[in-house]
Design an enzyme around this catalytic site. Structure first.
Site, PDB file in Angstrom:
ATOM      1  N   HIS A 180      17.121  61.820  -8.185  1.00 21.37           N
ATOM      2  CA  HIS A 180      16.795  61.397  -9.546  1.00 21.37           C
ATOM      3  C   HIS A 180      16.220  59.980  -9.568  1.00 21.37           C
ATOM      4  CE1 HIS A 180      18.586  65.009 -11.138  1.00 21.37           C
ATOM      5  NE2 HIS A 180      19.642  64.790 -10.369  1.00 21.37           N
TER       6      HIS A 180
ATOM      7  N   ASN B 255      58.891  47.879  14.330  1.00 21.21           N
ATOM      8  CA  ASN B 255      58.067  47.853  13.117  1.00 21.21           C
ATOM      9  C   ASN B 255      57.190  49.094  13.143  1.00 21.21           C
ATOM     10  OD1 ASN B 255      59.061  45.302  12.836  1.00 21.21           O
ATOM     11  ND2 ASN B 255      57.112  44.249  13.132  1.00 21.21           N
ATOM     12  N   GLY B 256      56.985  49.712  11.985  1.00 25.39           N
ATOM     13  CA  GLY B 256      56.079  50.859  11.932  1.00 25.39           C
ATOM     14  C   GLY B 256      56.791  52.134  11.529  1.00 25.39           C
TER      15      GLY B 256
ATOM     16  N   LYS C 133      29.852  45.470   0.868  1.00 21.39           N
ATOM     17  CA  LYS C 133      30.239  44.733   2.091  1.00 21.39           C
ATOM     18  C   LYS C 133      28.996  44.219   2.805  1.00 21.39           C
ATOM     19  CE  LYS C 133      33.588  43.977   1.772  1.00 21.39           C
ATOM     20  NZ  LYS C 133      34.468  44.395   0.718  1.00 21.39           N
TER      21      LYS C 133
ATOM     22  N   GLU D  97      31.262  50.600  -1.956  1.00 20.99           N
ATOM     23  CA  GLU D  97      31.973  49.537  -1.243  1.00 20.99           C
ATOM     24  C   GLU D  97      31.230  49.169   0.046  1.00 20.99           C
ATOM     25  OE1 GLU D  97      34.013  47.355  -1.609  1.00 20.99           O
ATOM     26  OE2 GLU D  97      35.037  46.921   0.268  1.00 20.99           O
TER      27      GLU D  97
ATOM     28  N   LYS E   9      36.735  33.411  -2.681  1.00 23.46           N
ATOM     29  CA  LYS E   9      37.723  34.468  -2.431  1.00 23.46           C
ATOM     30  C   LYS E   9      38.314  34.961  -3.738  1.00 23.46           C
ATOM     31  CE  LYS E   9      40.352  37.184  -0.060  1.00 23.46           C
ATOM     32  NZ  LYS E   9      39.679  38.464   0.251  1.00 23.46           N
TER      33      LYS E   9
ATOM     34  N   CYS F 276      58.412  44.506   8.229  1.00 27.56           N
ATOM     35  CA  CYS F 276      59.396  44.095   9.233  1.00 27.56           C
ATOM     36  C   CYS F 276      58.836  42.971  10.102  1.00 27.56           C
ATOM     37  CB  CYS F 276      59.746  45.260  10.136  1.00 27.56           C
ATOM     38  SG  CYS F 276      60.168  46.752   9.245  1.00 27.56           S
TER      39      CYS F 276
ATOM     40  N   GLU G  32      27.222  41.347   0.760  1.00 25.82           N
ATOM     41  CA  GLU G  32      27.873  40.048   0.634  1.00 25.82           C
ATOM     42  C   GLU G  32      27.971  39.272   1.937  1.00 25.82           C
ATOM     43  OE1 GLU G  32      31.881  39.969  -0.920  1.00 25.82           O
ATOM     44  OE2 GLU G  32      32.437  41.788   0.120  1.00 25.82           O
TER      45      GLU G  32
ATOM     46  N   TRP H 208      62.241  46.059   6.661  1.00 21.05           N
ATOM     47  CA  TRP H 208      61.784  46.525   5.348  1.00 21.05           C
ATOM     48  C   TRP H 208      61.985  48.036   5.384  1.00 21.05           C
ATOM     49  CZ3 TRP H 208      59.141  44.318   1.081  1.00 21.05           C
ATOM     50  CH2 TRP H 208      58.539  45.236   0.225  1.00 21.05           C
TER      51      TRP H 208
ATOM     52  N   ARG I 178      57.396  38.031   4.880  1.00 19.46           N
ATOM     53  CA  ARG I 178      56.896  39.399   4.942  1.00 19.46           C
ATOM     54  C   ARG I 178      57.699  40.333   4.036  1.00 19.46           C
ATOM     55  NH1 ARG I 178      54.464  39.619  10.503  1.00 19.46           N
ATOM     56  NH2 ARG I 178      54.871  41.842  10.674  1.00 19.46           N
TER      57      ARG I 178
HETATM   58  O1  M6R Z   1      41.149  39.175  -6.075  1.00 18.55           O
HETATM   59  P1  M6R Z   1      40.469  40.360  -6.644  1.00 18.55           P
HETATM   60  O2  M6R Z   1      40.753  41.637  -5.923  1.00 18.55           O
HETATM   61  O3  M6R Z   1      40.688  40.510  -8.124  1.00 18.55           O
HETATM   62  O4  M6R Z   1      38.915  40.076  -6.452  1.00 18.55           O
HETATM   63  C1  M6R Z   1      37.955  40.931  -7.003  1.00 18.55           C
HETATM   64  C2  M6R Z   1      36.597  40.686  -6.395  1.00 18.55           C
HETATM   65  O5  M6R Z   1      36.162  39.373  -6.644  1.00 18.55           O
HETATM   66  C3  M6R Z   1      36.589  40.940  -4.894  1.00 18.55           C
HETATM   67  O6  M6R Z   1      37.017  42.229  -4.584  1.00 18.55           O
HETATM   68  C4  M6R Z   1      35.163  40.747  -4.331  1.00 18.55           C
HETATM   69  O7  M6R Z   1      34.315  41.743  -4.784  1.00 18.55           O
HETATM   70  C5  M6R Z   1      35.219  40.704  -2.799  1.00 18.55           C
HETATM   71  N1  M6R Z   1      34.464  39.600  -2.298  1.00 18.55           N
HETATM   72  C6  M6R Z   1      34.663  41.914  -2.164  1.00 18.55           C
HETATM   73  O8  M6R Z   1      34.662  41.875  -0.778  1.00 18.55           O
END
Ligand code: M6R
Length: 604
Positions: A500, A98-99, A481, A477, A599, A2, A484, A74, A27
């Site tokens: 192990h 919204n929400g 994070k 994950e 990205k 929305c 990276e 929406w 949106r």
């Molecule tokens: O666009 P995608 O979700 O397919 O991208 C996959 C990975 O390249 C992406 O998740 C990458 O690992 C990120 N930088 C993680 O933060």
């Protein structure tokens, strides 16, 4: 998703409301409406479908107002229809929202007992009714506060009151709302883009804030009712779509976007009125005997969480594999397999190749994708959308939680389709799932506590992340994070695997982050933490209140929201994202564009 616009103007607002709503079309929406003050009372115009349908209504019956609100809806509670479109109205109150109001059913019943009658199926009308009720005994801003205090859930609202000709009130919790400062005019919008045509002077409201605007000023109050100032900043209107708001980095903003992103994603799968959950695109999930998920990076960890859910909730065997391996190893697939590619961008080369391979084998293919015009979205047989909105930070955050939200909804839909749910269970479970946006917002409130951990963690050379069950992929994950964006070496392990091998790494210089909200496996994780502590390791435990009561001595404990285990992967994602974020900030790293990373990885 929305969209909201509100204008206390010095000149007619009809065309400007429409202009703003058109900017919010990106949106997604299924109905639209506007309301304005005409000759001392509030009138509204609404239409199902596109904004041009609303324009037709306005051509036949114009809205000669200089104060007004507008909305693109929406549908969540109640089908897309004119009657469910916003603005919703009750007595003196006309509002857009919204929400999702989680306790709307209880509130509706209580209001009905007071003799109130409802015309729509929306949760929004409950807010309007409640506010109109409170207005009987208090002035508007106090009535608004009394109303907000009764709501559970996520919302941004804009309100007109009959008899208050130069006033729009607003409030936000979980969904964003901005105040725009014009020349003798004031604005409210669901984002900077909404008010972009009228002003570039914007203040972002904080979580829990509510506000009253007139032509000259905004009076903002925090959750406790204290008058506060929120900084006004200049934004580039053209860049408003990818605007950082008050945040220092896109990643920080996108972490904060998560309640909204999850809610919008869940709306594509769940009908909150009936409690029914479905797979979009008319896919019959009962006809598959296996699910194969392919993805890369963060999306693959979302997929791993999906596996736990498909198998536990739906009893549907599920494999997950990184696409770069899957595409080249000639996997043995069976014809009744549903192949699901998970991707934010929908363009990742390996994931796309794996998807195409599955399609060439004659499998039904689906894409859990955030960019709906992407190649994967177009090539898959069916799109299972996430609605995270544009994700700019290279480190994926809101796309991840939205992927988990979509996969959780799909696992529930599969459970229902395969007859695995007892009567009433589907509605019960979807209701639980709709609590996720609020709980995610609560988890984000841990930000200040998490920030205090950063200076010490930033000095570490290695960090271990541990989890069990669906918290294991979340540990992976968390480690990704941190790696990276802060360039600190980090690894995620299944907590039971520690002894192990990886336990050899433990000494007093290695922080060990354990993600373990209390669940049936919690006691086992406690033993693993004790093994770490006995070797001088520094444990940071991210858990809930019950987990905190049982934490081993010496552990640094971060207490997150108590939630159903089905929601924990979404609710416990923000703390680990914030941890990586603040460590990277501490190290002065380029958070949004880490070195060597893109990205969207469209090459092998
Ligand atoms: O666009 P995608 O979700 O397919 O991208 C996959 C990975 O390249 C992406 O998740 C990458 O690992 C990120 N930088 C993680 O933060």
């Amino acid at each position: 998703m929305c969209g909201i616009i509100g204008i206390v103007g010095a000149k007619p607002v009809q065309d400007r409301l429409i202009d703003s709503l058109k900017r919010l079309e990106y949106r997604g929406y299924d109905s639209a409406g506007v309301a304005g003050v005409v000759d001392g009372h509030v009138e509204r115009r609404r239409a199902k479908g596109k904004i041009r349908a609303l324009e037709d209504v306005l051509a036949a019956e114009p809205l000669p107002a200089s104060v007004g609100i507008g909305h693109t809806r929406w549908a969540t509670h109640g089908a897309p229809s004119q009657i469910n479109a916003h603005p919703q109205r009750a007595g003196r109150v006309t509002l857009v929202h919204n929400g999702i109001i989680e306790n709307y059913a209880e509130l509706r019943e209580a209001l009905k007992e007071k003799g109130r009658t409802f015309e729509s199926e929306t949760d929004t009308e409950v807010i309007a009714q409640l506010l109109d009720y409170e207005l009987q005994t208090r002035p508007p801003i106090e009535a608004l506060k009394a109303t907000l205090d009764q709501l559970t859930g996520a919302y941004a609202i804009a309100v007109l009151i009959d008899g208050e000709d130069e006033l729009i009130m607003g409030a936000r919790r979980g969904s964003p709302l901005v105040v725009g400062y014009g020349d003798g005019e004031m604005f409210l919008g669901s984002d900077a883009l909404a008010v972009g045509p009228f002003t570039n002077q914007i203040a972002y409201l904080d979580e829990g804030d509510y506000v009253a605007i007139d032509r000259k000023a905004a009076h903002v109050f925090d959750e406790a009712g204290r008058a506060v100032q929120r900084p006004v900043r200049t934004v580039a209107a053209a860049a408003a779509l990818v605007e950082k708001g008050n945040y220092r980095h896109f990643m920080e903003k996108e972490i904060h976007d998560q309640p909204d992103a999850c809610q919008h994603t869940l709306s594509a799968y769940i009908n909150p009125t009936t409690g029914h959950v479905h797979a979009p695109g008319g896919v019959d999930l009962a006809r598959f005997d296996r699910v194969q998920i392919v993805a890369c990076g963060t999306a693959s960890y979302a997929g791993q969480i999906g596996r736990y859910l498909f198998e536990k909730l739906a009893g549907l065997p599920c494999d997950v594999e990184v696409a770069s391996e899957f595409r080249y190893r000639q996997p043995a697939v069976t014809p009744a397999t549903l192949a699901i590619a998970v991707s934010q961008s929908g363009e990742t080369a390996d994931t796309l190749a794996a998807l195409r391979w599955c399609k060439a084998q004659g499998l039904t293919t689906a894409a859990v994708v955030n960019v709906h015009e992407s190649t994967m979205a177009r090539e898959a047989d069916v799109l299972f959308p996430t609605h995270a909105g544009p994700e700019i930070g290279v480190a994926s955050t809101k796309a991840f939680t939205s992927q988990v939200a979509a996969l959780t909804a799909l696992a529930l839909a599969a459970a229902a389709a395969r007859g695995r749910l007892k009567p009433g269970e589907e509605a019960h479970d979807t209701r639980l799932l709709l609590e996720a946006p609020r709980l995610i917002a609560e988890a984000i409130q841990l930000e200040d506590q998490i920030r205090t951990l950063a200076p010490e963690l930033a000095k570490a050379r290695d960090v271990l992340y541990l989890g069990r069950g669906p918290m294991y992929p979340l540990a992976l994950e968390g480690a990704l994070k941190l790696k990276e964006i802060s360039y600190i070496h980090a690894e995620g392990y299944a907590a039971g695997e520690l002894k192990h091998g990886p336990i050899a790494l433990i000494d007093e210089t290695t922080p060990v982050i354990v993600i373990a909200p209390s669940d049936p496996l919690f006691d086992k994780t406690i033993s693993n933490m004790s093994e770490v502590a006995a070797r001088g390791g520094r444990v940071i435990l991210i858990t809930d209140e019950e987990g905190a009561r049982n934490a081993p001595a010496g552990a640094r404990v971060i207490v997150g929201p108590t939630c159903d285990p089905m929601l924990a992967p979404m609710v416990y994602a923000p703390p680990i994202q914030l941890l990586a974020y603040y460590v990277a900030v501490q190290k002065g790293a380029d958070v949004d564009q880490p070195r060597n990373l893109a990205k969207s990885v469209t090459v092998e």
